[in-house]
Design a protein around this motif. Structure first.
Motif, short mmCIF file in Angstrom:
data_model
loop_
_atom_site.label_atom_id
_atom_site.label_comp_id
_atom_site.label_asym_id
_atom_site.label_seq_id
_atom_site.Cartn_x
_atom_site.Cartn_y
_atom_site.Cartn_z
N ASP A 195 21.94 32.63 18.78
CA ASP A 195 20.67 33.26 19.23
C ASP A 195 20.86 34.75 19.40
O ASP A 195 20.06 35.56 18.93
CB ASP A 195 20.26 32.65 20.59
N LYS A 237 21.12 36.52 16.16
CA LYS A 237 19.80 36.58 15.50
C LYS A 237 18.95 37.67 16.14
O LYS A 237 18.36 38.50 15.45
CB LYS A 237 19.11 35.21 15.67
N ILE A 238 18.95 37.69 17.48
CA ILE A 238 18.08 38.69 18.16
C ILE A 238 18.56 40.09 17.84
O ILE A 238 17.78 40.99 17.54
CB ILE A 238 18.09 38.42 19.68
N LYS A 297 17.49 41.31 14.45
CA LYS A 297 16.06 41.46 14.15
C LYS A 297 15.69 42.94 14.09
O LYS A 297 16.29 43.77 14.79
CB LYS A 297 15.23 40.79 15.26
N GLU A 298 14.65 43.24 13.33
CA GLU A 298 14.19 44.63 13.20
C GLU A 298 13.51 45.05 14.50
O GLU A 298 12.86 44.23 15.15
CB GLU A 298 13.18 44.70 12.06
N ASP A 299 13.68 46.28 14.88
CA ASP A 299 13.18 46.75 16.18
C ASP A 299 11.82 47.41 15.96
O ASP A 299 11.75 48.55 15.49
CB ASP A 299 14.18 47.80 16.72
N THR A 355 10.69 42.98 20.06
CA THR A 355 11.58 42.25 19.12
C THR A 355 12.99 42.84 19.24
O THR A 355 13.18 43.87 19.89
CB THR A 355 11.12 42.49 17.67
N GLY A 356 13.92 42.19 18.60
CA GLY A 356 15.26 42.75 18.46
C GLY A 356 15.93 42.97 19.82
O GLY A 356 15.75 42.21 20.77
#
Lengths: 352, 211, 392, 178
Positions: free
Chosen positions: A77, A80-81, A84-86, A250-251
């Motif tokens: 997790d 993945k986080i 991720k794109e910010d 996100t991210g």
């Protein structure tokens, strides 16, 4: 803290380093240790939550990542986080948007300073230990509002408004529930509180007198509300507000919110263990060989209880939430304070 | 109450507007003139002998090409030609449109069906929304899919299709528009695909399942 | 929650209480991608803080124009499309369409086929009510009942898969009977065993876990009350109508198929946890209907007659004499009706589908005003709408 | 006042009852299958992907007519005696799994298999060609088939004079076998 300062002074010799340098090195090592413990606990509890939820709902939970029962799920997790794109929404207020998660994480990290892990080992032996914890943990509310307002999303604004109202109003019963304990120990210092609960299980504050037991229940309910979980997860209800105040994150920024939720959860359970369940004292007096371990075990048990409540009960509506806090919890905790005081007077322990 | 008796009562109330009663088929129905439909509906609901308090179903119908023994040109499904463009046909519908009201009374436990026929050019039927509020959405759907205007309806917008959709799909002479807001509507023709799949489905028990 | 009163005391929106500050209603889009709208329903809300002042549902995101397709293919081919209306209780929709076609044709359906249809429809009704329970609990924040209800529904899907072939979309009924007979002798005993297990253990679990939970009752008692007059006016049927205290069930008051042979009673909302017609009543009517459905299945299977299960040879085409008729049956969500006009050929001339959720949802425009946002979610959950049959 | 405490008592007791149910599930064995490793065995009547056995099929086209969405493409060439089927394809983009084709096939060549997981990357690959272009074409007419040794459906023996009322009709009919 003292053990560490003597250790460092003995390595570098008394004349080489001034007092401030020693203090800074000690403080920074303790801070990194606290951050590592927090990050570790967040990882473990993410995995534990999914497993507990799985078995409660007669399914397995993560089984794929990592060989046995998907233990590496939390690491996956996190990767993945981080991968991720910010994204920052177009009209979002950039400064507040990026500063909010830091504030939220800061709020939960600072409070760890006053947690007494074992007799000598506490990162900041403050005289106002308990008071400091409650004061600092209200920083999270500011971070919440900032996140909700700045992400320029109606649903986030809804979530932030509800979250702020909930956390502010539930701090009062949280603090009121701890006041009878402070009356018994006579000091706000967390180590003193734990020392006052020496002796077997019967000497813990939970079983001292019925008012304290009711105060423990009030504390537990308020702690669930404080961490926005369980029946009180109004701010980020999936079924109404999509994801509440952290919808647009996100991210890495979302990782901060994610981390601070579990850090808050473990923090509140540790405080419950420290204040009501006798800190590092083992239930039977003889077994006190690993104080820090018993303390952590009690914290983990409280976290599992919290998860059990979360996966059973439905969600409370916002106005019922406020009704519960102001018309039920606060009167009862006030009664507990008064009752504990009278109980102390009658049983002659006053004036300690 | 028996269908015929209901029709007598209705004819008594709205006089010449009750055009006829037909009960040879499986279900009998009454023909009513369009302009008196609202009055008839109010009467059917409020008359204590009848008490039709539920409008079960309001269906719009396009009667173009209907004839009893199935020879009518009722089929108007135009698919896609070989090159994927929607087929077009020059057939113009000429029959008239209609609305059928199926009513039911909870107290008296009897049913009744009313039909209205309206010419295609001037397809306007007075609304019954203030008699049964459920007609609100049914009428908007009839307007949307069949183009029957209900005069007196508070907000007669399209119910299921986009606000700016052109044409009414359930009409027999409806043709698929070539494209909608610059999106070409065409059925990709897959008949001539040279590809032979790697594994055709097997007929045995579920592959990979044991026990 | 009376609407005028809520408007009064939080009447910020209409008049500017504080001079100089202009306040207006916030326009909010709930859907079409929203976890609480049971499918692609979009609600345009105008809210002032938590209180909703105007609800306008926007529909059509799942519109496939099945009625136009019906005019292109013959009667037998269209049965598979009825599965796609209420995809949570497809057997009930099959039953509705097939009864409508048989009303026009003068065919005498064999007893065994009728019994198998009733068993399949009631099993489908139980599955649909289980999902209604599950998603309603999910809307209220209780995650766990969802998984328990789905575990029971899986058993029903397996049973229906063994008899009809499909798991969710069956195409099991044909105008004139059913396509397959009972697969093997163990199927009947498996169904009975499942029914007893569901009745004795599972329903008690759900009631203890969710129905009588104080938080659940607090969230649903006295919320979004549909009065009896509103229910009639807006043509609500099924659990929504019965929740408002009207004892009406097509299977009892307008019997079709072989329902007249079975005795079961019709649960009605009594307002135990607040006024009659609130969300809790609609929810509890569904829970009690599961028990009634179990009774029907048991009686239907005990008296399963022998004989063939198709009146018309499966290979032969279905020709329907000219005529028009509206026929309705009690599907899981309410009264599912078909108004079929046939011109004597093999394809229907017009086939209007009257779906229960289409009428039940219209009440939201009147009753939804003045609710809080979370109550609106509870209200939509208690209506148990399925967008497949609303948009057709 | 009494209502105040009654509410509190009810809230706590109903919460505890609910929690007692969820805790019971902790030590029960979960019911879920680990999909790719353990799979559920489908019942004999399960309707998976449609499969046509081109040896038995004689290109009569009944299945293509019965299909509501016209997803079966058959191409033949030649007339009567020397009519050959050159292409038989089923388009799974359109197929709606209604199994009306298997019902009307007189040669039992088209059946519903138990396959259900055929995910693909390109939509074109969902059109299944059942005849290899370079292999022999399938003769359609009955006599040419018997000459070339293809499978021919045995002639149905003459039906007894009075047609028995279809009492025990073909209850388990074609759609049921593999």
């Amino acid at each position: 803290m003292e053990i560490l300062t003597d250790l460092i002074r003995s390595w570098f010799g008394p004349d080489k380093m001034s007092d401030q340098a020693v203090f800074i090195t000690v403080a920074s090592t303790m801070a990194t240790i606290m951050f590592i413990v927090m990050a570790l606990c967040a990882l473990i509890f993410t995995w534990a939550e999914r497993k507990v939820a799985g078995f409660i709902q007669s399914r397995y939970g993560p089984m794929r990542t990592g060989r046995w029962h998907g233990w590496a799920q939390a690491v996956a997790d996190m990767l993945k986080i981080l991968g991720k794109e910010d994204i920052i929404p177009a009209e979002a207020n950039r400064f507040f948007f990026s500063f909010a998660p830091i504030l939220v994480l800061l709020g939960s990290l600072l409070a760890w300073a006053a947690i007494p892990w074992s007799p000598g080992f506490v990162s900041a032996d403050l005289d106002l230990g308990l008071f400091y914890i409650f004061a600092v943990s209200s920083l999270v509310i500011v971070g919440l509002l900032m996140a909700g307002w700045s992400s320029n999303n109606k649903w986030a604004l809804y979530g932030a408004a509800r979250g702020a109202a909930q956390m502010i109003s539930y701090e009062i019963p949280l603090a009121l529930a701890c006041i009878p304990v402070v009356m018994y120990t006579g000091s706000l210092n967390t180590t003193d509180i734990v020392i006052a609960q020496q002796g077997g299980m019967l000497n813990w504050f939970v079983f001292r007198n019925p008012f304290l037991f009711v105060a423990f229940i009030m504390y537990f309910i308020a702690s669930i509300a404080e961490t926005n979980r369980g029946p009180f997860d109004m701010p980020e209800t999936e079924s109404e507000l999509v994801a509440g105040y952290h919808t647009e994150y996100t991210g890495m920024r979302f990782a901060f919110f994610f981390l601070s939720e579990y850090a808050n959860l473990f923090l509140v359970s540790l405080i419950a263990a420290m204040v009501f369940l006798g800190g590092w004292w083992a239930p039977i007096p003889g077994l006190d060989f690993a104080p820090a371990l018993t303390f952590i075990i009690k914290g983990v048990l409280m976290v599992l209880l919290n998860m059990w409540v979360r996966w059973t009960l439905p969600r409370v509506r916002v106005d019922q939430l406020m009704h519960l806090c102001w018309k039920v919890m606060i009167p009862i905790s006030l009664i507990c304070v008064v009752g504990a005081g009278i109980w102390m007077m009658l049983s002659g322990q006053a004036g300690a | 109450m028996e269908q015929k008796a209901i029709y007598e009562l209705l004819a008594g109330k709205i006089g010449a507007a009750a055009l006829g009663f037909n009960d040879e088929g499986v279900e009998s129905y009454a023909e009513v003139a369009p302009e008196k439909i609202a009055e008839a509906a109010l009467f059917l609901r409020d008359e204590e002998q009848l008490g039709f308090n539920q409008l079960m179903c309001l269906s719009g119908i396009d009667w173009d090409g209907f004839d009893e023994n199935g020879k009518g040109k009722s089929v108007a499904i135009l698919g896609y030609s070989a090159d994927g463009k929607p087929e077009t046909s020059d057939r113009v519908g000429e029959g008239d449109l209609g609305v059928a009201y199926s009513l039911y009374s909870h107290e008296k436990k009897h049913k009744f069906t009313m039909r209205v026929r309206v010419s295609r050019e001037r397809a306007v039927v007075p609304t019954v929304i203030d008699v049964w509020s459920t007609a609100g959405w049914h009428e908007r759907e009839a307007w949307d899919l069949l183009g029957i205007r209900f005069e007196g309806h508070p907000d007669l917008r399209r119910m299921l299709l986009e606000e700016d959709w052109v044409g009414h799909p359930l009409r027999k002479d409806y043709q698929m528009p070539g494209q909608w807001e610059q999106v070409p509507l065409e059925g990709k023709d897959m008949t001539a695909s040279p590809f032979t799949p790697t594994s055709t489905p097997t007929t045995g028990p579920t592959p990979g399942a044991e026990g | 929650m009376a609407t005028e009163e809520t408007k009064m005391n939080s009447g910020w929106a209409d008049q500017d209480q504080v001079p100089g500050i202009k306040s207006e209603l916030m326009e909010l889009n709930m859907g079409p991608q929203h976890p609480a709208t049971h499918g692609v329903l979009r609600l345009l809300l105008e809210t002032d803080g938590e209180i909703v002042y105007k609800v306008t549902p926007v529909l059509g995101y799942l519109h496939r124009c099945a009625e136009k397709i019906a005019e292109g293919i013959n009667y037998k081919q269209w049965v598979i499309y009825t599965d796609r209306f209420d995809y949570l209780a497809p057997m009930c929709c099959n039953h509705a369409y097939v009864t409508a076609v048989e009303k026009l044709m003068d065919v005498e359906v064999p007893e065994r086929a009728e019994h198998l249809r009733v068993v399949a429809a009631e099993l489908s009704r139980i599955a649909s009510h289980l999902i209604a329970l599950a998603t309603f609990g999910l809307d209220m924040g209780a995650w766990t009942p969802l998984l328990y209800c789905f575990r029971e529904r899986e058993v029903i899907l397996d049973l229906l898969e063994r008899i009809a072939g499909g798991r969710m979309l069956y195409n099991y009924m044909v105008p004139g009977g059913v396509r397959y007979d009972v697969p093997d002798e163990r199927w009947v005993s498996d169904v009975l065993e499942f029914i007893t297990m569901l009745e004795t253990k599972k329903i008690k679990d759900y009631n203890q876990l969710l129905s009588y939970n104080k938080i659940f009752i607090g969230r649903l008692g006295n919320v979004a009350v549909i009065s009896k007059q509103d229910a009639f006016d807006y043509g609500c049927t099924g659990p929504v109508l019965r929740g408002s205290g009207v004892k009406f069930d097509c299977r009892k008051d307008d019997p079709y198929s072989v329902y007249h042979k079975f005795d079961f009673d019709v649960p009605v909302g009594m307002g135990e946890m607040g006024t009659v017609g609130d969300c809790w009543d609609r929810y509890m009517v569904r829970v009690r209907e599961i028990e009634e459905a179990c009774k029907i299945v048991r009686q239907a299977l005990d008296s399963l007659p022998g004989g063939s299960c198709q009146a018309i040879e499966l290979k032969k085409p279905v020709k329907v004499p000219a005529g028009a008729a509206y026929s309705r049956t009690e599907s899981a969500k309410g009264e599912m009706g078909h108004y079929i006009i046939s011109d004597g050929g093999q394809t229907p001339f017009r086939n209007k589908v009257r779906s229960p959720s289409f009428c039940n949802l219209q009440v939201i425009e009147k009753v939804g005003v003045g609710q809080m946002v979370s109550d609106l979610v509870a209200f939509v959950g208690s209506l148990d709408i399925v967008l497949g049959e609303i948009d057709r | 006042m009494a209502q105040y405490f009654a509410d509190m008592y009810q809230a706590v007791s109903s919460a505890l009852i609910g929690m007692s149910i969820t805790i019971k599930h902790i030590w029960k064995k979960p019911v879920t299958l680990q999909y790719p490793d353990e799979r559920q065995v489908m019942s004999p009547r399960f309707r998976g992907f449609v499969h046509n056995d081109t040896k038995k099929c004689d290109g009569c086209g009944i299945c293509a007519k019965a299909c509501p969405v016209d997803c079966i493409y058959i191409e033949t060439e030649g007339k009567a005696k020397d009519r050959y089927m050159t292409r038989y394809a089923i388009d799974y983009n359109k197929c709606i799994w209604c199994s009306l084709c298997t019902e009307n096939c007189h040669a039992d060549s088209i059946t519903m298999s138990h396959d259900y997981d055929h995910s693909v990357y390109f939509r074109d690959t969902l059109v299944y060609e059942f005849m290899d272009p370079n292999e022999a074409k399938v003769p359609c007419h009955r006599i040419t088939r018997t000459e070339l040794g293809w499978w021919v459906e045995p002639k149905a023996e003459k039906k007894p004079v009075e047609k028995p009322a279809p009492e025990s009709g073909p209850s388990d009919d074609k759609g049921e076998d593999h």
